[in-house]
Design an enzyme around this catalytic site. Structure first.
Site, PDB file in Angstrom:
ATOM      1  N   ASN A 193       0.869  -1.171   0.000  1.00  0.00           N
ATOM      2  CA  ASN A 193       0.000   0.000   0.000  1.00  0.00           C
ATOM      3  C   ASN A 193       0.909   1.225   0.000  1.00  0.00           C
ATOM      4  O   ASN A 193       1.494   1.563   1.025  1.00  0.00           O
ATOM      5  CB  ASN A 193      -0.897  -0.006   1.251  1.00  0.00           C
ATOM      6  CG  ASN A 193      -1.688   1.276   1.388  1.00  0.00           C
ATOM      7  OD1 ASN A 193      -1.821   2.032   0.416  1.00  0.00           O
ATOM      8  ND2 ASN A 193      -2.234   1.519   2.568  1.00  0.00           N
TER       9      ASN A 193
ATOM     10  N   LYS B 232       0.121   4.216  -0.246  1.00  0.00           N
ATOM     11  CA  LYS B 232      -0.528   5.403   0.337  1.00  0.00           C
ATOM     12  C   LYS B 232      -0.306   6.605  -0.590  1.00  0.00           C
ATOM     13  O   LYS B 232      -0.273   6.434  -1.790  1.00  0.00           O
ATOM     14  CB  LYS B 232      -0.004   5.664   1.751  1.00  0.00           C
ATOM     15  CG  LYS B 232      -0.016   4.404   2.623  1.00  0.00           C
ATOM     16  CD  LYS B 232       0.199   4.701   4.062  1.00  0.00           C
ATOM     17  CE  LYS B 232       0.421   3.394   4.817  1.00  0.00           C
ATOM     18  NZ  LYS B 232       0.132   3.493   6.224  1.00  0.00           N
TER      19      LYS B 232
ATOM     20  N   HIS C  57      -9.524   0.888   4.468  1.00  0.00           N
ATOM     21  CA  HIS C  57      -8.261   1.102   5.183  1.00  0.00           C
ATOM     22  C   HIS C  57      -8.512   2.043   6.361  1.00  0.00           C
ATOM     23  O   HIS C  57      -9.309   2.975   6.274  1.00  0.00           O
ATOM     24  CB  HIS C  57      -7.211   1.698   4.241  1.00  0.00           C
ATOM     25  CG  HIS C  57      -5.843   1.686   4.827  1.00  0.00           C
ATOM     26  ND1 HIS C  57      -5.405   2.658   5.703  1.00  0.00           N
ATOM     27  CD2 HIS C  57      -4.817   0.792   4.709  1.00  0.00           C
ATOM     28  CE1 HIS C  57      -4.169   2.377   6.080  1.00  0.00           C
ATOM     29  NE2 HIS C  57      -3.793   1.252   5.491  1.00  0.00           N
TER      30      HIS C  57
ATOM     31  N   GLU D  62      -6.918   4.435   7.527  1.00  0.00           N
ATOM     32  CA  GLU D  62      -6.706   5.876   7.281  1.00  0.00           C
ATOM     33  C   GLU D  62      -7.927   6.492   6.601  1.00  0.00           C
ATOM     34  O   GLU D  62      -8.240   7.662   6.811  1.00  0.00           O
ATOM     35  CB  GLU D  62      -5.424   6.086   6.463  1.00  0.00           C
ATOM     36  CG  GLU D  62      -4.188   5.859   7.327  1.00  0.00           C
ATOM     37  CD  GLU D  62      -2.959   5.384   6.579  1.00  0.00           C
ATOM     38  OE1 GLU D  62      -2.914   5.490   5.339  1.00  0.00           O
ATOM     39  OE2 GLU D  62      -2.036   4.873   7.255  1.00  0.00           O
TER      40      GLU D  62
ATOM     41  N   GLU E 178      -5.657  -5.423  10.090  1.00  0.00           N
ATOM     42  CA  GLU E 178      -4.686  -4.375  10.370  1.00  0.00           C
ATOM     43  C   GLU E 178      -5.040  -3.678  11.686  1.00  0.00           C
ATOM     44  O   GLU E 178      -5.898  -2.790  11.703  1.00  0.00           O
ATOM     45  CB  GLU E 178      -4.697  -3.345   9.236  1.00  0.00           C
ATOM     46  CG  GLU E 178      -4.286  -3.911   7.898  1.00  0.00           C
ATOM     47  CD  GLU E 178      -3.641  -2.844   7.022  1.00  0.00           C
ATOM     48  OE1 GLU E 178      -2.528  -3.089   6.573  1.00  0.00           O
ATOM     49  OE2 GLU E 178      -4.226  -1.771   6.835  1.00  0.00           O
TER      50      GLU E 178
ATOM     51  N   GLY F  17       1.962   2.101  10.596  1.00  0.00           N
ATOM     52  CA  GLY F  17       2.839   3.260  10.466  1.00  0.00           C
ATOM     53  C   GLY F  17       3.456   3.709  11.783  1.00  0.00           C
ATOM     54  O   GLY F  17       4.031   4.790  11.866  1.00  0.00           O
TER      55      GLY F  17
ATOM     56  N   SER G 221       3.154  -2.368  10.227  1.00  0.00           N
ATOM     57  CA  SER G 221       4.605  -2.334  10.465  1.00  0.00           C
ATOM     58  C   SER G 221       5.285  -3.666  10.156  1.00  0.00           C
ATOM     59  O   SER G 221       6.242  -4.050  10.837  1.00  0.00           O
ATOM     60  CB  SER G 221       4.902  -1.884  11.900  1.00  0.00           C
ATOM     61  OG  SER G 221       4.379  -0.588  12.125  1.00  0.00           O
TER      62      SER G 221
HETATM   63  C1  PEP Z   1      -0.840  -0.059   5.736  1.00  0.00           C
HETATM   64  O1  PEP Z   1      -0.832   1.103   5.351  1.00  0.00           O
HETATM   65  O2  PEP Z   1      -1.746  -0.817   5.375  1.00  0.00           O
HETATM   66  C2  PEP Z   1       0.244  -0.508   6.613  1.00  0.00           C
HETATM   67  C3  PEP Z   1       0.216  -1.725   7.095  1.00  0.00           C
HETATM   68  O3  PEP Z   1       1.251   0.396   6.860  1.00  0.00           O
HETATM   69  P1  PEP Z   1       2.665   0.097   7.607  1.00  0.00           P
HETATM   70  O4  PEP Z   1       3.205  -1.183   7.030  1.00  0.00           O
HETATM   71  O5  PEP Z   1       3.495   1.279   7.279  1.00  0.00           O
HETATM   72  O6  PEP Z   1       2.346  -0.042   9.059  1.00  0.00           O
END
Ligand code: PEP
Length: 254
Positions: free
Chosen positions: A13, A15, A98, A100, A170, A176, A216
Site C-alpha cells: 500500500n 498510500k 483502510h 486511514e 490491520e 505506520g 509495520s
Molecule cells: C498499511 O498502510 O496498510 C500498513 C500496514 O502500513 P505500515 O506497514 O506502514 O504499518
C-alpha cells in the site's frame, strides 16, 4: 484446507507516496527482485500512478491495485473514482476500508460495504481492511470489533464472490507506528476472522480465503508473522516503498 493450499499474497500500500516518475522507477527496481516470487504480489498505488503501474508491470508477476473506489457507477461525486473506471483502466485489485480512510475521511462499515459491492460488480478484487484501535484492544473488544466490521462489510456478498476477496487484519495501533502485533496476536485475530467467514459462508470458504496481516511488517518480522497458520500474507505500507525491503517480505512468504 491447510495453510499451504491457500494463496499467499503480499500487497504493498503505497498510500500518498510517489508520483508517476518515482512509481516507474520503484517498479523497475522491484520487477527483477520479485520475479521468482512464490506468492501473489500486488502494488496498490495512488490513482495518478495507475496507468504507469499497469504499463510498467505488463508481462511481470506484479498485479496492480488502487487504494479506494466509490460505490456509485458515475455521477455528481467530485474527485471520486468509480470501480468501473478503475476496471476500464486495467486495475485488478482495490483496497477498501483502510483505517486511514476510516480515521481521516469518515469511512464507515456501511460505506465500506457499498464500495465493496460496487468493486465486485465491476469485476475488481477487493482487499478489505479491518482492525481495532488501541483503546478497543485495551478494552478487550478486539474480537467484537473485527467481527462487526467483517460482517457489515460483507453484507450481501455471496460465497462465490468471496473467492475474489482478500481480507487484511490491520490493528490500527500498528499501522505506520513501528509497533507490530506479535505473531500470536496477528494469528489469533486472523483466526477469529476465519471463524466469522465459516459462520457466514461455511468451512470450505473460510479455509480458502486469504487473510493478510498488516501493521509495520518489515523484513525483520515478516517470516515469523507469515509463518502463522492463519496469516496468509501481508499488507505492507512503509516497507513497500523500498524495493529491497518489499522483495525481502515477498521472499519471506515462500
Ligand atoms: C498499511 O498502510 O496498510 C500498513 C500496514 O502500513 P505500515 O506497514 O506502514 O504499518
Amino acid at each position: 484446507m491447510k495453510k499451504e493450499c491457500r494463496a499467499a499474497v503480499i500487497a504493498g500500500n503505497w498510500k500518498m507516496n510517489c508520483g508517476p516518475a518515482a512509481a516507474a522507477k520503484l517498479i523497475e527496481e522491484l520487477k527483477p527482485l520479485a520475479e521468482d516470487a512464490d506468492c501473489g504480489v500486488i502494488i496498490c498505488v495512488p490513482f495518478v500512478d495507475l496507468q504507469t503501474a499497469i504499463e510498467a508491470t505488463k508481462g511481470s508477476n506484479i498485479h496492480v491495485g488502487a487504494q479506494n473506489c466509490h460505490w456509485a457507477e458515475s455521477g455528481a461525486f467530485t474527485a471520486e473514482i468509480s470501480a468501473g473506471m478503475l476496471k476500464e483502466l486495467g486495475v485488478e485489485y482495490v483496497i477498501l476500508g483502510h483505517s486511514e480512510r476510516r480515521q481521516y475521511f469518515g469511512e464507515t462499515d456501511v460505506t465500506v460495504n457499498q464500495r465493496l459491492r460496487a468493486a465486485l460488480n465491476a469485476g475488481l478484487k477487493p482487499i478489505l481492511c479491518v482492525g481495532e484501535v488501541l483503546e478497543q484492544r485495551e478494552q478487550g473488544v478486539t474480537e467484537e470489533i473485527v467481527r462487526m466490521q467483517t460482517k457489515i462489510a460483507l453484507q450481501g456478498v455471496t460465497a462465490e464472490e468471496m473467492k475474489q476477496i482478500i481480507i487484511a487484519y490491520e490493528p490500527v495501533w500498528a499501522i505506520g507506528t513501528g509497533k507490530t502485533a506479535t505473531a500470536d496476536q496477528a494469528d489469533e485475530v486472523c483466526g477469529q476472522i476465519r471463524k466469522v467467514l465459516a459462520q457466514l459462508y461455511g468451512e470450505s470458504c473460510a479455509e480458502a480465503t486469504t487473510i493478510q496481516y498488516g501493521g509495520s511488517m518489515k523484513p525483520a518480522n515478516a517470516k515469523e508473522l507469515l509463518g502463522k497458520v492463519h496469516v496468509d500474507g501481508g499488507l505492507i505500507g512503509g516497507a513497500a516503498l523500498k524495493a529491497a525491503d518489499f522483495a525481502a517480505i515477498i521472499h519471506a512468504a515462500q
